[in-house]
Scaffold this active site. Structure first.
Site, PDB file in Angstrom:
ATOM      1  N   LYS A  83       0.923  -1.102   0.014  1.00 58.20           N
ATOM      2  CA  LYS A  83      -0.018   0.004   0.010  1.00 58.20           C
ATOM      3  C   LYS A  83       0.750   1.317   0.069  1.00 58.20           C
ATOM      4  CE  LYS A  83      -3.741   2.022   2.671  1.00 58.20           C
ATOM      5  NZ  LYS A  83      -4.652   1.848   3.612  1.00 58.20           N
TER       6      LYS A  83
ATOM      7  N   SER B  97      -9.605   1.625   2.804  1.00 62.54           N
ATOM      8  CA  SER B  97      -8.878   2.245   1.999  1.00 62.54           C
ATOM      9  C   SER B  97      -7.713   1.535   1.375  1.00 62.54           C
ATOM     10  CB  SER B  97      -8.058   3.289   2.756  1.00 62.54           C
ATOM     11  OG  SER B  97      -7.218   2.919   3.827  1.00 62.54           O
TER      12      SER B  97
ATOM     13  N   SER C 256      -9.855  -0.650   7.174  1.00 62.17           N
ATOM     14  CA  SER C 256      -9.423  -0.568   5.900  1.00 62.17           C
ATOM     15  C   SER C 256      -8.525  -1.621   5.210  1.00 62.17           C
ATOM     16  CB  SER C 256      -8.398   0.655   5.965  1.00 62.17           C
ATOM     17  OG  SER C 256      -9.054   2.076   5.791  1.00 62.17           O
TER      18      SER C 256
END
Lengths: 510, 96
Positions: free
Chosen positions: A79, A154, A178
């Site tokens: 990420k 997210s 997330s």
């Protein structure tokens, strides 16, 4: 065998026995990215050259008999919020479009020491703020099961790249759900470790008392393998817990005797999609058949989780994101235009007006840089946090929320006195359509209903595939365990996975 | 309690954000809606509840007071939008 679809645990065996090389595996993953990522949009950047060079170097070390780490040769996607030396780390924000950290996050160091091949950086909601990955300043990410729908967020990119078999493992972060929510919506496995389990050093901060880094994978065993590598005390993070890390990968397949599962009655009320409720009930029957005992428990404050979270997280964010000042790093507004704007405002000021009412040049530079560099949701949370912390409101909002947080933790402590794990839904509905909730922030916040309480209380949680809707959208089962009981959590999850094949389903990518 | 537009304008200065007229309008409505939602916490009696800022019982985490290398200046400056060999550069703060 399709290398890119094989589990990380199985791939380690293939690599060790010489049935495939890391370079072959890495190329297979890169090919899959080339074939499908134009429509999925999971990756912000792929480092094909660097990944192949790294894979070849691991292959050479293996050939030379050099001792290798536990992930040696396995591609991992990251990420875009974990600082990596000299590698752009944008957090999905224009603010950090050109930012190249001068240091590595501890998680990155650990992955490199373990022999991982870092394949690329995945898309995300800006600074981790969002539940759909639509808040990325760069691109949309599509759900591999239905390209009209969001992958969750997210960590949407990290979940979508796994579901579409572009990598065997990825790293996400979870502040209010997330990791677990995108894992559920994309049909993969995601673990939010206990607060303090994984170092936050080099994780770009959103809400520091809630943020945790965690693994995403296609199987529970793979998630255990990756968690084992990234977990552990780190002297560079003072909130990292000095607690021993068990060998999750060695115990994950051992069933738990006499497992006690709690069902939170407040989780099955109004608002939960019928197909999801049915899938969770069916999962509970699987556990019953395995000899687990099921108990209804009550968490009377669970329903206050979202309200508590949307005070605490924005307060912490407003403070953490004050660092984006256009001075030390990140975006700065065009200074000449900014000074001209101020000059014009001064000229238009009535003669009797207070000159002090105008921003100074420096304050205006901060304000314009932040206004232009940050996206709408990030600004909204900064504003909300600034308001809740401002004079006269602190007690009513922030302090109140911290007290309710204690009550929520109390609910968990009472629950874990009676049961080993709590089972329930991850989300109240399956993946929604792109754009469906963008104009209604509150409805987006309510996506986090079942996940935020784990962050507020610091407990561990996992999402694993437990079915599909009639329309073929994945459904996730959430299990939660007391702080630092990840071993139990993973073993309980693996028991279910061994009885079902949901985790083996792959979306039909055209 | 709904927020007024001037509340939001004041907060935008505290938050060092410049908001346009449309944005101010939209933000006032959205923040009011969110604040109204979070006000449900006032239903709970929390008089005798200790606030919990953090979930770990760690206190005063110290390390040995030893000198160790810090970030070299060129690396610390490298990401700045404007800098010279020694300093970050910003618009003039004094004398305007």
């Amino acid at each position: 065998m399709d290398l890119h679809q094989t589990s990380a645990t199985a791939l380690l065996g293939e690599l060790r026995s010489g049935n495939c090389s890391s370079a072959e595996l890495t190329r297979a993953c890169l090919d899959q990215v080339d074939r499908h990522d134009e429509k999925i949009g999971a990756f912000l950047r792929v480092d094909a050259e660097g990944a192949i060079a790294r894979a070849e170097s691991i292959d050479q070390q293996r050939a030379a008999g050099t001792p290798l780490g536990p992930l040696a040769g396995l591609p991992v996607a990251i990420k875009d919020i974990l600082c990596t030396r000299d590698v752009p780390t944008t957090c999905g924000s224009r603010m950090l479009e050109t930012y190249c950290p001068p240091y590595n996050a501890t998680v990155i160091d650990r992955l490199e020491q373990a022999g991982a091949v870092l394949l690329g950086r995945t898309n995300m909601d800006e600074f981790g703020m969002g539940s759909s990955t639509e808040n990325s300043a760069y691109q949309l990410t599509r759900n591999p099961w239905d390209l009209e729908r969001i992958p969750g967020g997210s960590s949407g990119g990290s979940a979508a790249c796994l579901a579409s078999s572009m990598v065997p493992l990825s790293i996400g972060t979870d502040t209010g759900g997330s990791i677990r929510q995108p894992a559920a919506l994309c049909g993969v496995v995601g673990v939010k470790p206990s607060y303090g389990r994984v170092s936050r050093y080099g994780l770009v901060a959103y809400a520091s008392s809630l943020d945790q880094v965690g693994p995403l994978a296609r199987t529970v065993e793979d998630a255990a393998l990756l968690l084992e590598v990234i977990a552990g005390h780190d002297s560079r993070d003072s909130t990292s817990a000095p607690v021993e890390v068990p060998r999750y990968s060695e115990t994950v397949s051992q069933p738990l005797e006499g497992l006690r599962i709690g069902l939170v009655k407040e989780h099955f009320g109004e608002g939960l999609d019928n197909e999801i409720a049915a899938a969770i009930q069916e999962a509970i029957r699987v556990y019953e058949a395995l000899g687990a005992t099921i108990q209804e428990i009550s968490m009377p404050h669970a329903g206050y989780g979202v309200a508590t979270y949307y005070i605490i997280a924005p307060c912490e964010a407003s403070s953490n994101l004050a660092r984006y000042d256009g001075v030390h790093y990140g975006y700065r507004t065009e200074t000449q235009a900014m000074l001209q704007e101020l000059e014009n405002e001064r000229a238009q000021l009535p003669a009797d007006a207070d000159q002090e009412s105008l921003d100074s040049a420096l304050v205006r530079m901060y304000r314009r840089s932040r206004a232009e560099g940050l996206g709408e949701e990030v600004k909204r949370r900064i504003m909300l946090g600034t308001y809740a912390l401002s004079e006269g409101y602190y007690d009513a909002y922030y302090l109140k929320a911290l007290k309710v947080r204690r009550l929520i933790r109390g609910d968990y402590d009472a629950a874990f006195g009676q049961v080993d794990v709590i089972a329930g839904p991850v989300t109240s509905s399956p993946a929604f359509r792109c754009g469906e909730k963008t104009d209604d922030p509150l409805s987006m916040y309510l996506e986090d209903l079942y996940t935020v309480t784990a962050n507020l209380a610091g407990v561990a949680g996992i999402s694993l595939p437990c079915g599909f809707t009639q329309h073929g959208l994945p459904i996730g089962l959430q299990l939660q365990a007391a702080p630092f009981q990840e071993e139990r959590l993973l073993r309980a999850a693996a028991m279910y996975q061994a009885e079902t094949d949901w985790h083996t389903r792959r979306p039909p990518l055209a | 309690m709904p927020l007024s537009r001037s509340d939001v304008e004041k907060i935008s200065l505290l938050a060092r954000l410049q908001l346009g007229q449309d944005e101010l309008e939209r933000m006032t409505a959205q923040l009011s809606q969110i604040v109204q939602y979070v006000e449900q916490l006032s239903d709970l009696d929390t008089d005798n509840v200790e606030p919990m800022a953090h979930t770990l019982d760690l206190q005063d985490v110290l390390r040995p007071d030893e000198r160790c290398p810090s970030l070299p200046r060129p690396e610390a400056l490298a990401n700045a939008p404007r800098h010279d060999d020694e300093y970050y550069r910003v618009p003039a703060v004094l004398g305007d």
